[in-house]
Design a protein around this motif. Structure first.
Motif, PDB file in Angstrom:
ATOM      1  N   ALA A  39       0.818  -1.213   0.000  1.00  0.00           N
ATOM      2  CA  ALA A  39       0.000   0.000   0.000  1.00  0.00           C
ATOM      3  C   ALA A  39       0.854   1.266   0.000  1.00  0.00           C
ATOM      4  N   TYR A  50      -6.371   0.433   0.132  1.00  0.00           N
ATOM      5  CA  TYR A  50      -5.635  -0.169  -0.977  1.00  0.00           C
ATOM      6  C   TYR A  50      -6.003  -1.651  -1.126  1.00  0.00           C
ATOM      7  N   GLU A  51      -5.857  -2.417  -0.051  1.00  0.00           N
ATOM      8  CA  GLU A  51      -6.036  -3.876  -0.121  1.00  0.00           C
ATOM      9  C   GLU A  51      -7.487  -4.291  -0.357  1.00  0.00           C
TER      10      GLU A  51
END
Length: 142
Positions: A39, A50-51
């Motif tokens: 990230a 992000y993930e």
């Protein structure tokens, strides 16, 4: 020498979590170095976004403060945050009691149609998702 001292001073969170004498330590909770690197951030919200939001990964974690496995399943709508079943409740080791499969059925504690609602919307035991993840072992992120 410093490394030995650091390892000796680690705080045990759950004894025998992985097996006899193989404890879960406080420094193992929260995001791993890999997720932070992916990230490109040390900020929990940015790593989560992000993930889970951008990449769309499912997230399974064990929240130590209430001894519960949770999963965030992002592959279908509505997106569900649920309590994951303990697949092998007879195991004496917590780590082997749940596969971390977010596809598994479980009590839904939050659902939404947009993954951007997760960060501010999810509350577990009146704690924010950031507080919960900081006190959780990330089981799977896939």
């Amino acid at each position: 020498m410093e490394e030995k001292k650091r390892l000796r001073n680690r705080k045990i969170v759950v004894r025998d979590f992985f097996g006899d004498g193989d404890h879960l330590y406080e420094d193992q909770l929260g995001w791993t170095k890999r997720e932070k690197r992916e990230a490109r951030s040390l900020v929990s919200k940015e790593i989560f976004e992000y993930e889970v939001v951008t990449v769309g990964l499912n997230l399974a974690f064990y929240y130590v403060d209430n001894d519960t496995f949770y999963g965030i399943h992002t592959e279908s709508l509505p997106i569900e945050v649920k309590v994951l079943p303990r697949d092998t409740p007879d195991s004496p080791y917590i780590n082997s009691q749940c596969k971390g499969d977010t596809h598994a059925r479980g009590e839904v504690v939050f659902s939404c149609r947009d993954s951007k609602e997760l960060w501010d919307g999810v509350k577990i035991d009146d704690k924010t998702l950031e507080e919960v993840l900081n006190r959780s072992l990330i089981i799977t992120l896939n």
